[in-house]
Design a protein around this motif. Structure first.
Motif, PDB file in Angstrom:
ATOM      1  N   ASP A   1       0.834  -1.212   0.000  1.00  0.00           N
ATOM      2  CA  ASP A   1       0.000   0.000   0.000  1.00  0.00           C
ATOM      3  C   ASP A   1       0.863   1.254   0.000  1.00  0.00           C
ATOM      4  OD1 ASP A   1      -2.353  -1.449   0.232  1.00  0.00           O
ATOM      5  OD2 ASP A   1      -2.400  -1.321   2.431  1.00  0.00           O
ATOM      6  N   VAL A   2       2.119   1.089   0.433  1.00  0.00           N
ATOM      7  CA  VAL A   2       2.981   2.248   0.660  1.00  0.00           C
ATOM      8  C   VAL A   2       4.064   2.304  -0.421  1.00  0.00           C
ATOM      9  CG1 VAL A   2       4.499   3.392   2.333  1.00  0.00           C
ATOM     10  CG2 VAL A   2       2.645   1.909   3.144  1.00  0.00           C
ATOM     11  N   ALA A   3       4.272   3.478  -0.992  1.00  0.00           N
ATOM     12  CA  ALA A   3       5.339   3.662  -1.977  1.00  0.00           C
ATOM     13  C   ALA A   3       6.311   4.714  -1.463  1.00  0.00           C
ATOM     14  CB  ALA A   3       4.760   4.109  -3.312  1.00  0.00           C
TER      15      ALA A   3
ATOM     16  N   ARG B   1      -1.769   3.643  -1.531  1.00  0.00           N
ATOM     17  CA  ARG B   1      -2.573   4.540  -0.709  1.00  0.00           C
ATOM     18  C   ARG B   1      -1.766   5.755  -0.258  1.00  0.00           C
ATOM     19  NH1 ARG B   1      -7.281   2.357   1.578  1.00  0.00           N
ATOM     20  NH2 ARG B   1      -7.603   0.215   0.884  1.00  0.00           N
ATOM     21  N   ILE B   2      -0.469   5.527  -0.131  1.00  0.00           N
ATOM     22  CA  ILE B   2       0.362   6.625   0.370  1.00  0.00           C
ATOM     23  C   ILE B   2       1.717   6.615  -0.331  1.00  0.00           C
ATOM     24  CG2 ILE B   2       0.864   5.192   2.432  1.00  0.00           C
ATOM     25  CD1 ILE B   2       1.424   7.885   3.905  1.00  0.00           C
TER      26      ILE B   2
ATOM     27  N   LEU C   1       5.172   9.741  10.222  1.00  0.00           N
ATOM     28  CA  LEU C   1       4.935   8.853   9.079  1.00  0.00           C
ATOM     29  C   LEU C   1       3.829   7.848   9.377  1.00  0.00           C
ATOM     30  CD1 LEU C   1       8.593   8.144   7.960  1.00  0.00           C
ATOM     31  CD2 LEU C   1       6.780   9.054   6.488  1.00  0.00           C
ATOM     32  N   LEU C   2       3.889   7.258  10.582  1.00  0.00           N
ATOM     33  CA  LEU C   2       2.910   6.208  10.872  1.00  0.00           C
ATOM     34  C   LEU C   2       1.512   6.777  11.008  1.00  0.00           C
ATOM     35  CD1 LEU C   2       4.851   3.728  13.194  1.00  0.00           C
ATOM     36  CD2 LEU C   2       4.562   3.691  10.707  1.00  0.00           C
TER      37      LEU C   2
ATOM     38  N   ARG D   1      -1.441   5.357   8.682  1.00  0.00           N
ATOM     39  CA  ARG D   1      -2.702   4.823   9.236  1.00  0.00           C
ATOM     40  C   ARG D   1      -3.882   5.605   8.694  1.00  0.00           C
ATOM     41  NH1 ARG D   1      -0.104   5.313  14.376  1.00  0.00           N
ATOM     42  NH2 ARG D   1       1.250   3.485  14.566  1.00  0.00           N
ATOM     43  N   ALA D   2      -3.751   6.929   8.659  1.00  0.00           N
ATOM     44  CA  ALA D   2      -4.869   7.745   8.158  1.00  0.00           C
ATOM     45  C   ALA D   2      -5.162   7.427   6.694  1.00  0.00           C
ATOM     46  CB  ALA D   2      -4.537   9.231   8.336  1.00  0.00           C
TER      47      ALA D   2
END
Ligand code: GAL
Length: 667
Positions: free
Chosen positions: A397-399, A454-455, A593-594, A598-599
């Motif tokens: 989900d994270v790039a 997503r992020i 970052l976290l 999460r958001a």
């Protein structure tokens, strides 16, 4: 998935296990023992011939293939496949002695002579034609050999040259890029210090900077050398492909390597392949390794090849620590967890002489009773238990942006507000908290498709191209979350400041402008206070941020910029952007970052595991890896399954001893 790699995997029945094999250093009697021990160790693939040019063509046009015929036949009879290398990283002495123009000219104008390796000028037409010639001879002889399973083109492409061949090729490259000299003069901003060129012949590689040199010229030379090396690869690749189309062709990459833009290279290979040597003496080196593994997987969005690692110590550093018992196994599963479909080593048998005589090997000097061999053989015989994992895809989900142009812009050129940026370290500092919180991460470049994430985290991307700026805005507008850190979006692809205000590329995105970059003084720290009243320490860098549409997340309470924002947040379309204008202490960077991750709704691979336990997934296979030498851990898993290594049923948690590994097939 690349069809050649799919067939390769099928041929090997799962993972490739083995390493570089240099039979030309040994008597034929030793080969028999090698093959016997390879079988004992579960080896199914060896890379042969990487440095063997002098043994294959001892004088120009005199070929001595007999020994290689025997080696390939012997390996084939034992059921061991071959990754056959073109030996072009180490041209024989007759070539450079007879034709010194194949040798690279270093930045200081000195020639890099024979006696090492990598003594070739990638822009020398003579070198290139000899390299293609030997590749062609090997392919014409061995392309139908039943042992052949993969081609290994050259080795760790790397050398740069600044000599006359490079100058000529650089001009050709520049003419292709700019078409006319006015465009080059504009791109290089040659009005500064009267550097205007009036004839293409005046344009040359940047020599060692005796004082200060043009930052756009240095940047283009980096791009050019990466392309020149790639041309060498492609020429040899095409020479061997002519004989047979179904065998994968690769070369081995070197983690974050300055002189080759692997995003540009990877589409020309059948798979990305990595050589990696995490320092067993440096705590946390497994995090850098994970980041490099994720880069390899991301380059083609596919499983990749771990081409080289050490069975234990290397020999190139000041102190070469061993891998303690269990560490080699753990590091091997770590690569697999991040998408590797192989565990290959440099090298099979430790050499008696030469620079690398104390480098570890699968088979050390002390023979098959040695600890290293026993651990290697245990791993080789264990890997078939997880054969079903080979080929399994990963998703994230994270790039995180990692782009060579962004790196080169920042690091090859002098004259920045501070000149000690360490791009890869800054990227790693953003990656580490995501890794420790068990998020799967892909690396992306300027040209990547962002829509599946997503992020997006953009650490210190000083140089960005227009396409990326548009893609990030679109990503945020469509609901993506973006976190950008300091000194990003400052210049364009020509290393020229984007006007009218910093950060030109991202002003609209972050909803603020910066009127001054404000590097910290030696040892200076500042306090940042967040909206909830908590505080953190920052250092090294500040920016005088002026929110336009953004709201403030954190404010400096001390230092020159007391009262001004340090962190801001902006809504962009249906997405949200966080901008961090300083270097936060690690815990505060982690929390920032976290909370964004999460958001954004990104899900971690597992919840609640300690940071020293790594979690990664390939499809339905969950990898849990305990990097602690001392602490055990119990990890809650997202569902029931079976540990493929022990065969035990898993209900809701897995116990991991120190350095323990579990590969859970989730049901
Ligand atoms: C690699 C190289 C190998 C060997 C190894 C030692 O970079 O490809 O040939 O030198 O390092 O760690």
């Amino acid at each position: 998935m690349n069809a050649r790699m799919a067939a390769f995997r099928e041929r090997l029945g799962g993972f490739a296990f083995g390493g570089d094999y240099n039979p030309e250093q040994w008597d034929p009697a030793v080969w028999k023992e090698d093959v016997e021990l390879m079988r004992r160790a579960g080896v199914n693939l060896v890379t042969v011939g990487v440095f063997a040019w002098a043994s294959l063509e001892p004088s120009p046009g005199e070929f001595t293939f007999g020994w290689l015929d025997d080696v390939l036949d012997l390996l084939h009879a034992a059921g061991i496949s071959v990754d056959l290398a073109t030996p072009t990283t180490a041209p024989p002495v007759w070539l450079s002695h007879g034709h010194p123009d194949v040798l690279p000219v270093m930045e200081d104008g000195e020639t890099f002579g024979f006696g090492n390796r990598l003594h070739f000028d990638p822009t020398s037409p003579r070198y290139r034609s000899h390299a293609v010639r030997i590749a062609d001879r090997l392919a014409s002889r061995y392309s139908q050999h039943p042992a052949l399973a993969m081609w290994h083109i050259s080795n760790e492409y790397g050398p740069t040259s600044y000599g006359p061949h490079a100058a000529a090729a650089f001009r050709v490259w520049l003419r292709r890029r700019y078409a006319d000299l006015d465009a080059l003069n504009d791109a290089w901003y040659t009005r500064f210090w009267g550097q205007r060129y009036t004839d293409w012949e005046q344009v040359a590689p940047p020599e060692v900077p005796r004082s200060w040199s043009n930052p756009a010229r240095r940047l283009d030379f980096k791009r050019f050398i990466s392309d020149a090396l790639l041309e060498c690869f492609i020429a040899e690749r095409d020479a061997v492909r002519r004989y047979r189309d179904d065998i994968p062709i690769l070369t081995n990459f070197m983690r974050f390597y300055r002189h080759a833009d692997y995003w540009r290279w990877a589409p020309h290979e059948d798979a990305a392949a990595l050589d990696i040597y995490p320092d067993p003496g440096r705590p946390g080196s497994h995090v850098s390794a994970a980041l490099n593994f994720d880069l390899m997987r991301s380059l083609r969005g596919e499983p990749w090849v771990l081409m080289e690692q050490a069975a234990s110590a290397v020999s190139q550093w000041k102190v070469n620590n061993v891998k303690r018992p269990g560490r080699m196994r753990l590091g091997s599963y770590q690569a697999i967890a991040h998408g590797a479909d192989s565990v290959l080593f440099f090298q099979w048998r430790a050499g008696r002489g030469g620079h690398e005589r104390f480098h570890s090997a699968m088979l050390p000097h002390s023979g098959p009773a040695a600890r290293t061999f026993l651990e290697v053989a245990a791993l080789g015989n264990e890997l078939p238990l997880i054969a079903a994992v080979a080929g399994a895809p990963s998703s994230a989900d994270v790039a995180v942006l990692f782009d060579w142009d962004a790196w080169w812009g920042l690091e090859v050129t002098h004259g920045l507000p501070r000149n000690d940026f360490d791009y890869t370290a800054i990227v790693e500092s953003a990656y580490r908290p995501l890794f420790e919180a068990h998020y799967a991460v892909d690396l992306v470049s300027f040209g990547s498709d962002l829509s599946r994430y997503r992020i997006l985290v953009v650490p210190n991307a000083y140089l960005v191209d227009d396409g990326f700026v548009a893609a990030v805005e679109e990503f945020a507008a469509a609901g993506g979350t973006v976190v950008v850190s300091f000194f990003s979006g400052v210049v364009d692809v020509n290393n020229q400041v984007r006007q009218p205000a910093y950060p030109g590329a991202f002003r609209r995105l972050i909803g603020a402008y910066i009127d001054e970059y404000w590097p910290a003084r030696e040892g200076e720290t500042f306090e940042v206070e967040f909206a909830d009243g908590t505080t953190a320490i920052a250092d090294w860098w500040q920016e005088s941020l002026h929110p336009e549409t953004a709201t403030v997340l954190g404010t400096y309470t001390t230092g020159d910029l007391a009262g001004r924002p340090a962190l801001i947040r902006n809504d962009h379309g249906s997405g949200c952007v966080v901008y961090i204008g300083t270097r936060l202490e690690p815990a505060a960077l982690r929390d920032t970052l976290l909370s964004a991750v999460r958001a954004a709704g990104a899900a971690p691979v597992v919840e609640g595991a300690p940071p020293y336990v790594e979690a990664a997934r390939r499809d339905r296979y969950l990898f849990l890896l305990n990097h602690s030498d001392a602490r055990a851990a119990t990890v809650t898993v997202p569902g029931p399954g079976r540990d493929l290594l022990t065969g035990a049923a898993v209900t809701d948690a897995v116990d991991l001893p120190p350095l323990g590994v579990a590969v859970v097939e989730l049901s």
